[in-house]
Design a protein around this motif. Structure first.
Motif, PDB file in Angstrom:
ATOM      1  N   VAL A  99      27.367  31.475 -17.972  1.00 24.46           N
ATOM      2  CA  VAL A  99      28.169  30.271 -18.192  1.00 24.46           C
ATOM      3  C   VAL A  99      27.203  29.086 -18.281  1.00 24.46           C
ATOM      4  O   VAL A  99      26.342  28.921 -17.421  1.00 24.46           O
ATOM      5  CB  VAL A  99      29.170  30.042 -17.041  1.00 24.46           C
ATOM      6  N   ARG A 100      27.347  28.304 -19.354  1.00 14.36           N
ATOM      7  CA  ARG A 100      26.490  27.116 -19.516  1.00 14.36           C
ATOM      8  C   ARG A 100      27.152  25.962 -18.765  1.00 14.36           C
ATOM      9  O   ARG A 100      27.781  25.082 -19.346  1.00 14.36           O
ATOM     10  CB  ARG A 100      26.371  26.793 -21.008  1.00 14.36           C
ATOM     11  N   SER A 101      26.973  25.994 -17.438  1.00 15.85           N
ATOM     12  CA  SER A 101      27.701  25.039 -16.608  1.00 15.85           C
ATOM     13  C   SER A 101      27.245  23.603 -16.813  1.00 15.85           C
ATOM     14  O   SER A 101      27.999  22.667 -16.586  1.00 15.85           O
ATOM     15  CB  SER A 101      27.581  25.430 -15.141  1.00 15.85           C
ATOM     16  N   SER A 102      25.995  23.419 -17.257  1.00 17.02           N
ATOM     17  CA  SER A 102      25.490  22.043 -17.444  1.00 17.02           C
ATOM     18  C   SER A 102      26.362  21.297 -18.448  1.00 17.02           C
ATOM     19  O   SER A 102      26.641  20.109 -18.282  1.00 17.02           O
ATOM     20  CB  SER A 102      24.036  22.071 -17.908  1.00 17.02           C
ATOM     21  N   TRP A 103      26.794  21.986 -19.491  1.00 19.45           N
ATOM     22  CA  TRP A 103      27.617  21.316 -20.496  1.00 19.45           C
ATOM     23  C   TRP A 103      29.023  21.041 -19.964  1.00 19.45           C
ATOM     24  O   TRP A 103      29.602  19.979 -20.210  1.00 19.45           O
ATOM     25  CB  TRP A 103      27.682  22.132 -21.791  1.00 19.45           C
ATOM     26  N   ILE A 104      29.581  21.991 -19.223  1.00 23.89           N
ATOM     27  CA  ILE A 104      30.912  21.798 -18.635  1.00 23.89           C
ATOM     28  C   ILE A 104      30.869  20.591 -17.682  1.00 23.89           C
ATOM     29  O   ILE A 104      31.765  19.737 -17.697  1.00 23.89           O
ATOM     30  CB  ILE A 104      31.380  23.077 -17.909  1.00 23.89           C
ATOM     31  N   GLN A 105      29.814  20.520 -16.892  1.00 24.34           N
ATOM     32  CA  GLN A 105      29.638  19.365 -15.995  1.00 24.34           C
ATOM     33  C   GLN A 105      29.564  18.057 -16.760  1.00 24.34           C
ATOM     34  O   GLN A 105      30.107  17.040 -16.336  1.00 24.34           O
ATOM     35  CB  GLN A 105      28.330  19.507 -15.233  1.00 24.34           C
ATOM     36  N   MET A 150      30.417  15.634  -6.136  1.00 23.45           N
ATOM     37  CA  MET A 150      31.582  15.827  -7.014  1.00 23.45           C
ATOM     38  C   MET A 150      32.420  17.023  -6.545  1.00 23.45           C
ATOM     39  O   MET A 150      31.883  18.067  -6.213  1.00 23.45           O
ATOM     40  CB  MET A 150      31.081  16.065  -8.459  1.00 23.45           C
ATOM     41  N   GLN A 151      33.738  16.840  -6.491  1.00 29.15           N
ATOM     42  CA  GLN A 151      34.633  17.963  -6.208  1.00 29.15           C
ATOM     43  C   GLN A 151      35.371  18.338  -7.492  1.00 29.15           C
ATOM     44  O   GLN A 151      35.904  17.470  -8.183  1.00 29.15           O
ATOM     45  CB  GLN A 151      35.629  17.600  -5.108  1.00 29.15           C
ATOM     46  N   ILE A 152      35.363  19.618  -7.807  1.00 24.10           N
ATOM     47  CA  ILE A 152      35.979  20.091  -9.051  1.00 24.10           C
ATOM     48  C   ILE A 152      37.050  21.132  -8.720  1.00 24.10           C
ATOM     49  O   ILE A 152      36.796  22.048  -7.933  1.00 24.10           O
ATOM     50  CB  ILE A 152      34.923  20.744  -9.975  1.00 24.10           C
ATOM     51  N   ASN A 153      38.219  20.991  -9.314  1.00 22.65           N
ATOM     52  CA  ASN A 153      39.255  22.017  -9.191  1.00 22.65           C
ATOM     53  C   ASN A 153      39.295  22.856 -10.460  1.00 22.65           C
ATOM     54  O   ASN A 153      39.457  22.311 -11.555  1.00 22.65           O
ATOM     55  CB  ASN A 153      40.622  21.373  -8.952  1.00 22.65           C
ATOM     56  N   VAL A 154      39.120  24.159 -10.305  1.00 21.40           N
ATOM     57  CA  VAL A 154      39.244  25.090 -11.422  1.00 21.40           C
ATOM     58  C   VAL A 154      40.551  25.851 -11.215  1.00 21.40           C
ATOM     59  O   VAL A 154      40.724  26.526 -10.204  1.00 21.40           O
ATOM     60  CB  VAL A 154      38.061  26.078 -11.475  1.00 21.40           C
ATOM     61  N   ALA A 158      34.063  28.812 -12.102  1.00 21.14           N
ATOM     62  CA  ALA A 158      34.014  28.201 -10.760  1.00 21.14           C
ATOM     63  C   ALA A 158      32.664  28.477 -10.088  1.00 21.14           C
ATOM     64  O   ALA A 158      32.025  27.557  -9.560  1.00 21.14           O
ATOM     65  CB  ALA A 158      35.162  28.731  -9.901  1.00 21.14           C
ATOM     66  N   LYS A 159      32.229  29.722 -10.131  1.00 25.47           N
ATOM     67  CA  LYS A 159      30.961  30.075  -9.485  1.00 25.47           C
ATOM     68  C   LYS A 159      29.786  29.340 -10.131  1.00 25.47           C
ATOM     69  O   LYS A 159      28.881  28.874  -9.439  1.00 25.47           O
ATOM     70  CB  LYS A 159      30.743  31.593  -9.549  1.00 25.47           C
ATOM     71  N   SER A 160      29.816  29.221 -11.453  1.00 21.59           N
ATOM     72  CA  SER A 160      28.687  28.570 -12.134  1.00 21.59           C
ATOM     73  C   SER A 160      28.602  27.089 -11.788  1.00 21.59           C
ATOM     74  O   SER A 160      27.525  26.506 -11.771  1.00 21.59           O
ATOM     75  CB  SER A 160      28.811  28.751 -13.647  1.00 21.59           C
ATOM     76  N   LEU A 161      29.763  26.470 -11.516  1.00 21.61           N
ATOM     77  CA  LEU A 161      29.773  25.040 -11.176  1.00 21.61           C
ATOM     78  C   LEU A 161      29.454  24.807  -9.703  1.00 21.61           C
ATOM     79  O   LEU A 161      29.119  23.686  -9.301  1.00 21.61           O
ATOM     80  CB  LEU A 161      31.150  24.430 -11.497  1.00 21.61           C
ATOM     81  N   ALA A 162      29.561  25.866  -8.903  1.00 24.45           N
ATOM     82  CA  ALA A 162      29.435  25.716  -7.445  1.00 24.45           C
ATOM     83  C   ALA A 162      28.038  25.286  -7.008  1.00 24.45           C
ATOM     84  O   ALA A 162      27.871  24.720  -5.927  1.00 24.45           O
ATOM     85  CB  ALA A 162      29.841  27.013  -6.749  1.00 24.45           C
ATOM     86  N   GLY A 163      27.049  25.537  -7.848  1.00 27.29           N
ATOM     87  CA  GLY A 163      25.687  25.131  -7.507  1.00 27.29           C
ATOM     88  C   GLY A 163      25.549  23.622  -7.371  1.00 27.29           C
ATOM     89  O   GLY A 163      24.787  23.128  -6.536  1.00 27.29           O
ATOM     90  N   GLU A 164      26.311  22.892  -8.163  1.00 32.59           N
ATOM     91  CA  GLU A 164      26.123  21.433  -8.262  1.00 32.59           C
ATOM     92  C   GLU A 164      27.285  20.639  -7.684  1.00 32.59           C
ATOM     93  O   GLU A 164      27.217  19.422  -7.599  1.00 32.59           O
ATOM     94  CB  GLU A 164      25.975  21.030  -9.742  1.00 32.59           C
ATOM     95  N   ALA A 165      28.366  21.300  -7.344  1.00 36.72           N
ATOM     96  CA  ALA A 165      29.557  20.560  -6.902  1.00 36.72           C
ATOM     97  C   ALA A 165      30.327  21.381  -5.879  1.00 36.72           C
ATOM     98  O   ALA A 165      30.062  22.564  -5.685  1.00 36.72           O
ATOM     99  CB  ALA A 165      30.446  20.253  -8.107  1.00 36.72           C
ATOM    100  N   GLU A 166      31.281  20.710  -5.250  1.00 40.84           N
ATOM    101  CA  GLU A 166      32.196  21.378  -4.327  1.00 40.84           C
ATOM    102  C   GLU A 166      33.371  21.887  -5.179  1.00 40.84           C
ATOM    103  O   GLU A 166      34.120  21.075  -5.724  1.00 40.84           O
ATOM    104  CB  GLU A 166      32.697  20.321  -3.344  1.00 40.84           C
ATOM    105  N   VAL A 167      33.507  23.196  -5.272  1.00 44.05           N
ATOM    106  CA  VAL A 167      34.481  23.743  -6.226  1.00 44.05           C
ATOM    107  C   VAL A 167      35.629  24.466  -5.508  1.00 44.05           C
ATOM    108  O   VAL A 167      35.391  25.317  -4.648  1.00 44.05           O
ATOM    109  CB  VAL A 167      33.785  24.717  -7.204  1.00 44.05           C
ATOM    110  N   ASN A 168      36.846  24.104  -5.866  1.00 46.07           N
ATOM    111  CA  ASN A 168      38.026  24.871  -5.459  1.00 46.07           C
ATOM    112  C   ASN A 168      38.491  25.699  -6.650  1.00 46.07           C
ATOM    113  O   ASN A 168      38.591  25.183  -7.762  1.00 46.07           O
ATOM    114  CB  ASN A 168      39.186  23.946  -5.072  1.00 46.07           C
ATOM    115  N   LEU A 169      38.781  26.956  -6.392  1.00 51.29           N
ATOM    116  CA  LEU A 169      39.305  27.833  -7.435  1.00 51.29           C
ATOM    117  C   LEU A 169      40.753  28.156  -7.081  1.00 51.29           C
ATOM    118  O   LEU A 169      41.028  28.696  -6.007  1.00 51.29           O
ATOM    119  CB  LEU A 169      38.458  29.113  -7.499  1.00 51.29           C
TER     120      LEU A 169
END
Lengths: 258, 258
Positions: free
Chosen positions: B126-132, B1-5, B167-178
């Protein structure tokens, strides 16, 4: 799944002690639950402090553009987010929403017949699948009395109606209780005596009490709505004091309408 | 998954035309995305209208209790919910959140060393699991710059920091652009010339430009934070104008930091 949908009004929100007591009970209530809160006097006070006039037409409050901004701020921001933060600290995972969030509750701006109510929403559709998903994830929605139009406008919405619409939409998939917190202990046989609560009210008894004039005035639209919710699939509607919700869901306080 | 923050600031929020243009681009951006918005001048104006004094100590803004109520209303209510309703009308399913919602971003009230900043939050978790989970359901979080403490208080939080923490919290599980939207087209070789954008900046080039005095003042903490995010697993940080986000995510506008 059993879901409790609970509505609190201004009489709870405006009194810090009452609100804290209620939030403790709400946090302690087991199982999936939804809170719908009304506005309280803060919006009226805030509008006055900002020099925004509260407009009334034929005794009805009008939501013009400046007042819509005030209710968006106060209901959707100040009241809603403080309730959520406090529920979190009480161990209840809550998410503060308006109808716009997640496209949860779509409305249309009320059409002008004789009165132009301004930015007031009449509910068209509840996206119950998303509300259910939140509940299954252990996140309890806390709704401000605001919805949105497909044109992207926030619309002021009656909290009683919103609670009822949410409860009815969830009733297809779950056993739903709709609990209206009220300034009295329930529907009373004697309006002056808070100990005269009618524990259970069915439509036959309701018709009888109306005929006798025991139930009158403002209670009539409230109860008409309650019976309508039951006819639409809500398992029961409970009318009780905010302090009593834990007892009321067990049938030990308030008036149960079924 | 790629996520844009994506983070937008007051310069976008305060200008209706800019905001509408940005929201159209944000809605058109493909894939899961998160928006973090700053405050803008509305809170300062609202505080002034309410007769609440903006307190400053050593040039830093203090969030006392009345000002905290104002930012909760304005950021968490007025700004956030209007953005959400407008994104819905643009076909983007958004949910407006503070850190308190879903327990998404927990902070501590900033400890007093020399200055008491008041109700300001330093992010703890950051509770990134819920945001994901929201993103996987096709719901795009729109964060107001507010978090909460475990004591149940809403805390004013720096939007840049909040965007970076998400962004950092989501980076563990996805490709994140900030993506930081900015009043200039990117990091400029010549601060006076908006056409002198540096397209790509790595840490060696950054060190050189700092030495040469090409990059200076307010850009330094901004870029230090950007490089820190990249070191923490964010794939790239992009600094661009709000109008250019669609081009910038394709590397066709702004400055990419990697």
């Amino acid at each position: 799944m059993q879901i409790n949908v609970i509505k609190i009004g201004g009489n709870v929100i405006d009194v810090e002690e009452k609100l804290q007591g209620f939030l403790k009970s709400f946090a302690a209530l087991e199982g999936p639950k939804v809170l719908v809160h009304g506005g309280g006097k803060i919006a009226t006070r805030m509008a006055a402090d900002l020099g925004i006039e509260t407009k009334m037409v034929e005794g009805r409050r009008i939501t013009d553009a400046p007042m819509r901004d005030v209710v968006t701020m106060v209901y959707g921001g100040l009241v809603n987010k403080n309730i959520v933060a406090r529920l979190q600290s009480l161990g209840c995972n809550a998410v503060g929403l308006t109808g716009a969030d997640g496209g949860a509750i779509l409305s249309i701006k009320r059409p002008v017949k004789t009165i132009d109510y301004g930015y007031v929403g009449d509910i068209v559709e509840v996206r119950s699948s998303w509300i259910q998903k939140l509940l299954l994830d252990g996140v309890n929605p806390v709704f401000a009395p605001l919805t949105y139009s497909k044109e992207g406008e926030i619309l002021n919405t009656n909290a009683d109606t919103q609670a009822s619409a949410v409860a009815k939409s969830l009733a297809g998939e779950a056993e739903v209780n709709l609990i209206y917190c009220f300034e009295k202990r329930g529907v009373l046989l004697d309006a002056e005596n808070n100990d005269s609560v009618i524990p259970v009210l069915n439509s036959e008894a309701y018709a009888k009490y109306r005929e006798q004039g025991v139930i009158y005035a403002g209670m009539i639209p409230k109860l008409d709505n309650a019976f309508e919710a039951v006819r639409s699939g809500v398992r029961k509607v409970i009318i009780c004091e905010a302090d009593d919700i834990l007892q009321a869901v067990r049938g030990q306080a308030g008036t149960t309408i079924e």
